[in-house]
Write an enzyme that holds these catalytic residues in place. Structure first.
Site, short mmCIF file in Angstrom:
data_model
loop_
_atom_site.label_atom_id
_atom_site.label_comp_id
_atom_site.label_asym_id
_atom_site.label_seq_id
_atom_site.Cartn_x
_atom_site.Cartn_y
_atom_site.Cartn_z
N ARG A 299 16.44 -97.23 -82.99
CA ARG A 299 16.88 -96.17 -82.09
C ARG A 299 18.26 -95.70 -82.54
NH1 ARG A 299 12.33 -96.07 -80.72
NH2 ARG A 299 11.43 -96.15 -78.63
N GLU B 103 17.47 -86.51 -80.13
CA GLU B 103 16.28 -86.09 -80.87
C GLU B 103 15.61 -84.94 -80.15
OE1 GLU B 103 13.82 -89.54 -81.58
OE2 GLU B 103 15.35 -90.47 -82.83
N HIS C 194 11.71 -89.32 -86.77
CA HIS C 194 11.15 -90.38 -85.91
C HIS C 194 9.63 -90.54 -86.11
CE1 HIS C 194 12.02 -92.72 -81.96
NE2 HIS C 194 11.06 -93.30 -82.66
O1 LIG Z 1 9.83 -95.26 -81.51
C1 LIG Z 1 8.70 -95.46 -81.22
C2 LIG Z 1 8.28 -96.57 -80.45
O2 LIG Z 1 9.12 -97.19 -79.77
O3 LIG Z 1 7.09 -96.86 -80.44
#
Ligand SMILES: O=CC(=O)O
Length: 327
Positions: free
Chosen positions: A238, A267, A286
């Site tokens: 993150r 994001e 991401h």
């Molecule tokens: O970032 C994506 C997740 O947490 O699955």
């Protein structure tokens, strides 16, 4: 009467139809934009279940409007977008989708590590921009992965899967975690070290810890100063775990060599973000778990958790198990 559920993004027809067999379904049909907050707020009072993504902030303010909500099924392993404490107080179950994305996310993390070390994006752009004149001894030289030292911060499921890949590259594996993992230490010859030692000794610092108040800004200016000059920071966990301003400064001041980022504090990351101006930063939108099969499995698991929750069963991946005491 069938329970009613809100699904905050269009999922595959097969999964939606499975949910429709036993529920009244409200779905935000748009695949590429998040459900507007106002719509979420207007629908939440009437539903028994919510299947959401990390793009939705399920905060206390929203939960205060939920009158019948039994379950929030997040289609992600991370659930920092949900105020779990507020949900628990209200007796609402929260679930995530672990396991099914472990290997896919570890693949992406390792791909990002390799792409950053060997400057793949920069090299590809160099060729396409017509800059390639000749084979040249030091052209686009990067860092070795094979035999290097990797430091994994957070040895959970995905951290362990990254360590397995690192073992295949004959890397020296260091890790830091809340608790020691003797099985990982034995199987992968991983060494548990304190946080600063990991930063000082690693060629690759890989962030794999969940995001919480505790891990927010876990890596800041003082930590970059401890890292090797040739160090590469990889973050597919993150964005908020690494202080982005400090990372930018560390890169510009040559305190570390490069960074590979799949995640950002905000994001989508604004296109004028300073980190996007640097050649030695590889950036991705991401996509850690984004293989077709894995995303289908995540949606399927999120649907299963949702259905179990609205039917009063204990879902497979309950993250706030204390909430069950309220039923
Ligand atoms: O970032 C994506 C997740 O947490 O699955």
């Amino acid at each position: 009467m069938k329970p009613s559920v809100l699904i905050t993004r269009k999922l595959s027809d097969s999964i939606l139809n499975r949910i429709r067999e036993s529920c009244e379904v409200i779905v935000w049909e748009n695949e590429d934009t998040p459900i507007p907050r106002k719509l979420l707020e207007s629908k939440i009072p009437e539903v028994d279940g919510l299947l959401c993504l990390i793009t939705e902030s399920i905060d206390k303010e929203l939960l205060d409007k939920a009158k019948n909500l039994k379950i929030i099924s997040n289609m992600a392993v991370g659930y920092n977008n949900i105020d779990v404490e507020a949900a628990t107080d209200k007796g609402i179950m929260v679930t995530n989708t672990p396991d099914v994305l472990t290997e896919t996310t570890a693949d992406l993390t390792f791909a990002l590590l390799m792409a950053t070390a060997r400057r793949l994006v920069e090299a590809s752009d160099y060729l396409r921009d017509g800059k390639w004149q000749t084979w040249s001894p030091m052209l686009l030289t990067g860092q070795d992965v094979y035999g290097a030292t990797i430091g994994i911060i957070g040895m959970g499921r995905i951290g362990e899967a990254v360590a397995k890949r690192a073992k295949g590259f004959n890397m020296n594996i260091l890790y830091h975690n809340r608790n020691r993992k003797s099985d990982v230490e034995q199987e992968l010859e991983a060494h548990f070290v304190d946080f600063n030692t990991l930063l000082q000794q690693s060629d690759f610092v890989v962030v794999m810890t969940p995001y919480s108040a505790e891990t927010r800004n876990l890596i800041t200016a003082e930590h970059f100063k401890l890292m090797k000059k040739n160090a590469i920071l990889i973050n597919s966990a993150r964005g908020g775990i690494v202080n982005e301003n400090d990372l930018y400064e560390a890169l510009v001041n040559n305190e570390i060599w490069a960074a590979g980022l799949d995640v950002f504090e905000e994001e989508p990351v604004p296109t004028d973000h300073p980190l996007l101006t640097l050649n030695n930063v590889v950036t991705l939108p991401h996509i850690g778990s984004a293989s077709y099969n894995t995303r289908m499995k995540m949606a399927d698991l999120a649907a299963t958790n949702l259905l179990m929750g609205v039917n009063g069963e204990k879902p497979l991946n309950l993250v706030n198990s204390s909430v069950r005491e309220k039923y």
